[in-house]
Motif scaffolding. Structure first.
Motif, PDB file in Angstrom:
ATOM      1  N   HIS A 252      -0.119  13.172  -8.065  1.00  0.00           N
ATOM      2  CA  HIS A 252      -0.840  11.906  -7.949  1.00  0.00           C
ATOM      3  C   HIS A 252      -0.584  10.994  -9.157  1.00  0.00           C
TER       4      HIS A 252
ATOM      5  N   CYS B 251       0.023   9.523  -1.854  1.00  0.00           N
ATOM      6  CA  CYS B 251       0.650  10.739  -2.390  1.00  0.00           C
ATOM      7  C   CYS B 251       0.154  11.978  -1.637  1.00  0.00           C
TER       8      CYS B 251
ATOM      9  N   CYS C 283      -4.256   5.903  -1.594  1.00  0.00           N
ATOM     10  CA  CYS C 283      -3.032   6.380  -2.255  1.00  0.00           C
ATOM     11  C   CYS C 283      -2.266   7.253  -1.260  1.00  0.00           C
TER      12      CYS C 283
HETATM   13 ZN   LIG Z   1      -2.667  10.010  -4.965  1.00  0.00          ZN
END
Ligand SMILES: [Zn+2]
Length: 422
Positions: free
Chosen positions: A386, A357, A355
């Motif tokens: 997130h 983020c 991910c």
């Molecule tokens: Zn994340």
């Protein structure tokens, strides 16, 4: 509304219902667009909970439409009137299309307070009763780009009588006509779009009647109300939405209120819904959880997120409960992990491998666990970053799946955990 610039361009319709496309010409200057299926940015008093505008904009691919609710704003009407420049500027929002809805989907609202002439919203100071005149005066001070017309949506409870449901449809149409009259005469609302509200409870004929009648009015789009999570059986909801969307014009967007779980989103997109409210990642954040369901349908077998799925098989809590309680939206779902759980205290992986983020790039589960058990506000900030990123990425994957005929694959991927549980 005669000068409406908003235009829905559909690039694909799958099996006659799931719609892929772009809403163009949004905002008063018409320079914004929004991809469908998609969702609006959920806020509380104009702010995505826990996040400043700068923090929020570390995220890419945010929706171009921000949702605010009259329940948050109504009590500040005097201040806004004095301020004069509208809510967007008041709340210091970056360039965004502003959509004003009646209720906050994340906060259940008490029923039993609508009359023929009024609806009520609940702010921090309690109940505020709105007539059409007050409702429209509020819209003039908020100065949104879109707003939901006033509606009697109190039919979502089980055992609502047919008579009550019919009344809600009639009242909502009467409110809509009154709102339209004020709207068309108002200079302040020139270039602003109104969404009509489809009611009808769980009665098919009333839903169809509501949709048909609303579609006769010059509205820019449709809100499907009273179908929120927990209000009815899911199969019934899908059936009602399918019947309603058949009655609505192809070239206007359909926004479903109060539904946010990924599995339900998928089912409702298949029934013809275009837009959703994104309160679900906020609810997940508030219970100290992180979204980690997989929506990766790339042929690339790397699939880092798959590891998470396996891990959840051994995680106890969601499985033990079997299905979640439909009426209680505060309960954890199978799409998330609970960071408060002790098993994460020495888990040094990011929330979701891969991910992009801020939270996943910089912190580990163990740190979030620590922030949660010590009640640090930063926990909410990091989780919200997130969860927002993950949720909006899910909608991106959904559009990609529609474009590439892979909706079934995406469904299998997203529903995987649920399938294993039963
Ligand atoms: Zn994340």
């Amino acid at each position: 509304m005669a000068g409406s610039r908003m235009k829905l361009e559909l690039s694909r319709v799958v099996q006659g219902r799931s719609r892929l496309g772009v809403l163009k010409g949004l905002g008063r200057t018409g320079e914004h667009s929004l991809e469908v299926p998609g969702c609006l940015l959920h806020t509380h008093v104009g702010t995505v909970p826990h996040l400043t505008q700068d923090t929020l904009h570390t995220l890419s691919n945010l929706p171009s439409v921000t949702q605010v609710t009259l329940s948050n704003i109504a009590e500040h009407q005097d201040v806004l009137e004095e301020f004069k420049d509208g809510f967007r500027k008041f709340a210091g929002l970056h360039d965004t299309v502003l959509y004003c809805s009646l209720h906050d989907p994340a906060t259940p609202c008490p029923t039993g307070y609508t009359t023929n002439k009024t609806v009520s919203v609940w702010g921090s100071g309690g109940r505020i009763e709105l007539t059409v005149a007050k409702f429209m005066a509020l819209q003039k001070t908020v100065q949104p780009d879109w707003y939901q017309s006033m509606a009697d949506g109190e039919t979502w409870q089980n055992n609502t009588s047919r008579k009550r449901v019919r009344k809600s449809v009639d009242r909502t149409l009467a409110h809509l006509d009154e709102c339209l009259l004020v709207h068309q005469k108002s200079q302040e609302l020139e270039g602003v779009e109104m969404f009509g509200v489809v009611e009808g409870g769980d009665i098919l004929e009333e839903r169809v009647r509501s949709a048909r009648e609303t579609a006769k009015r010059p509205v820019a789009g449709f809100c499907l109300d009273g179908l929120q999570t927990g209000s009815m059986d899911r199969a019934l909801r899908t059936q009602l939405i399918t019947a309603v969307t058949k009655e609505l014009p192809e070239d206007k967007p359909r926004l479903l209120q109060g539904v946010g779980r990924p599995d339900e989103v998928l089912a409702c997109v298949e029934a013809g819904v275009d837009l959703f409210e994104s309160f679900f990642p906020f609810q997940v954040t508030e219970r100290g959880c992180a979204l980690c369901f997989s929506f990766d349908i790339s042929p690339d077998p790397e699939l880092a997120v798959l590891g998470l799925d396996e891990e959840r098989d051994t995680a106890g809590e969601t499985q033990q409960n079997g299905d979640f309680n439909l009426d209680d939206q505060t309960q954890m779902t199978s799409f998330e992990i609970n960071l408060k759980d002790k098993r994460y205290q020495d888990d040094f992986r990011p929330l979701v491998e891969g991910c992009g983020c801020y939270c996943c790039k910089n912190h580990q589960r163990a740190y979030l666990h620590h922030l949660l058990v010590t009640n640090e506000l930063l926990a909410g900030v990091l989780l919200m970053i997130h969860n927002t990123a993950h949720y909006h990425a899910f909608f991106g994957a959904l559009r990609e799946a529609l474009a590439n005929d892979k909706l079934d694959l995406l469904k299998r991927r997203v529903l995987r955990e649920r399938g294993r549980q039963t």
